[in-house]
Scaffold this motif. Structure first.
Motif, short mmCIF file in Angstrom:
data_model
loop_
_atom_site.label_atom_id
_atom_site.label_comp_id
_atom_site.label_asym_id
_atom_site.label_seq_id
_atom_site.Cartn_x
_atom_site.Cartn_y
_atom_site.Cartn_z
N LEU A 153 0.83 -1.21 0.00
CA LEU A 153 0.00 0.00 0.00
C LEU A 153 0.86 1.25 0.00
O LEU A 153 0.50 2.26 -0.62
N LEU A 156 1.91 1.70 -3.51
CA LEU A 156 0.78 2.20 -4.29
C LEU A 156 0.57 3.69 -4.04
O LEU A 156 0.31 4.47 -4.96
N SER A 157 0.70 4.08 -2.78
CA SER A 157 0.51 5.49 -2.42
C SER A 157 1.58 6.37 -3.06
O SER A 157 1.28 7.47 -3.56
N GLN A 160 0.81 6.72 -6.77
CA GLN A 160 -0.30 7.65 -6.97
C GLN A 160 0.15 9.09 -6.75
O GLN A 160 -0.21 10.00 -7.53
N LEU A 184 -5.86 3.69 -10.61
CA LEU A 184 -5.09 3.47 -9.39
C LEU A 184 -5.94 2.84 -8.29
O LEU A 184 -5.47 2.00 -7.52
N ARG A 185 -7.21 3.22 -8.23
CA ARG A 185 -8.11 2.65 -7.23
C ARG A 185 -8.31 1.16 -7.49
O ARG A 185 -8.42 0.36 -6.57
N THR A 188 -5.45 -0.66 -6.01
CA THR A 188 -5.51 -0.59 -4.55
C THR A 188 -6.58 -1.52 -3.99
O THR A 188 -6.34 -2.24 -3.01
N ASN A 189 -7.75 -1.53 -4.61
CA ASN A 189 -8.83 -2.42 -4.17
C ASN A 189 -8.43 -3.88 -4.34
O ASN A 189 -8.75 -4.73 -3.50
N ASN A 192 -6.06 -4.75 -1.48
CA ASN A 192 -6.78 -4.87 -0.20
C ASN A 192 -7.60 -6.15 -0.11
O ASN A 192 -7.79 -6.70 0.97
N TYR A 203 1.10 -6.69 -6.82
CA TYR A 203 0.37 -5.43 -6.97
C TYR A 203 1.29 -4.22 -6.91
O TYR A 203 1.02 -3.19 -7.55
N ALA A 207 1.47 -1.45 -9.84
CA ALA A 207 1.36 -0.01 -9.59
C ALA A 207 2.52 0.75 -10.21
O ALA A 207 2.34 1.82 -10.79
#
Length: 228
Positions: A153, A156-157, A160, A184-185, A188-189, A192, A203, A207
């Motif tokens: 995450l 990913l952040s 983004q 991008l969502r 992320t989904n 998660n 993932y 990203a």
């Protein structure tokens, strides 16, 4: 004799149908099933009463051994044990797929206990232990998954953040913002909701790849706008 041969034919059919399950998973007892097919075939092929009774007499010990070994195997496929065993094999497959990324003593200990049971020649008395071990596996694996999710995450952040830093410098930013957010969502989904450590690690790579693609797209659009 006729009744015995009819029963042998019926049992052979039952064993051959059962054997198809062994093509799908590494169940225990394949040697017993093969031995049963061989014994029943030897008996059923006898044409005369003399040959028949001689064969049955000669194979009496084999028949008794088969009956003893086959009973728990038949119960395994007919009852709940097969479902539990299938679940254990599925969990081991999930672990083996991700073990390169896992360093967790508790999880490794549970996996060893599960693997020991499913590899036994006669695991039937130990299968009742599997539900608790599978629960322990789920708890330990989920803990590892949660730990692995944090750096993914974070990655990913960062991806983004970088994309929108560049996008916000463009005059046409509003025309692309919603699509970039959605792309991008989606990643992320997916991260998660992922239940596999090996897949989860991918993932972060996805990203990074998306970040590079979007940045290249922004660079290309900038060049087009300048030339225009």
């Amino acid at each position: 004799m006729k009744f015995f041969i009819t029963f042998a034919d019926k049992l052979m059919t039952e064993l051959r149908v059962m054997k198809k399950d062994y093509d799908r998973a590494k169940y225990t007892g394949i040697k017993v099933v093969d031995e049963g097919i061989r014994i029943m075939s030897d008996i059923a092929r006898n044409q005369s009463a003399v040959e028949f009774f001689q064969t049955v007499s000669r194979k009496q010990e084999d028949l008794l051994d088969f009956a003893e070994d086959y009973e728990p195997i038949k119960a395994f496929f007919a009852g709940e044990q097969k479902g539990i065993f299938d679940k254990a094999l599925l969990y081991l497959e999930k672990y083996d797929d991700s073990k390169t990324y896992i360093v967790d003593v508790e999880l490794e200990s549970v996996v060893d206990a599960i693997r020991t049971i499913v590899k036994k020649d006669k695991p039937f008395t130990d299968i009742p232990k599997l539900p608790e071990l599978l629960k322990q596996f789920t708890d330990a694996y989920t803990k590892v998954l949660d730990e692995q999710l944090v750096p993914v995450l974070d990655s990913l952040s960062e991806s983004q953040k970088r994309v929108f830093e560049v996008l916000n410098t463009k005059a046409y930013k509003e025309s692309k913002r919603n699509r970039y957010i959605e792309l991008l969502r989606e990643i992320t989904n997916g991260a998660n909701g992922c239940t596999n450590v090996s897949v989860l690690r991918g993932y972060a790579d996805r990203a990074e790849t998306l970040k590079i693609r979007l940045l290249n797209e922004l660079d290309a659009d900038t060049i087009v706008n300048i030339e225009f």
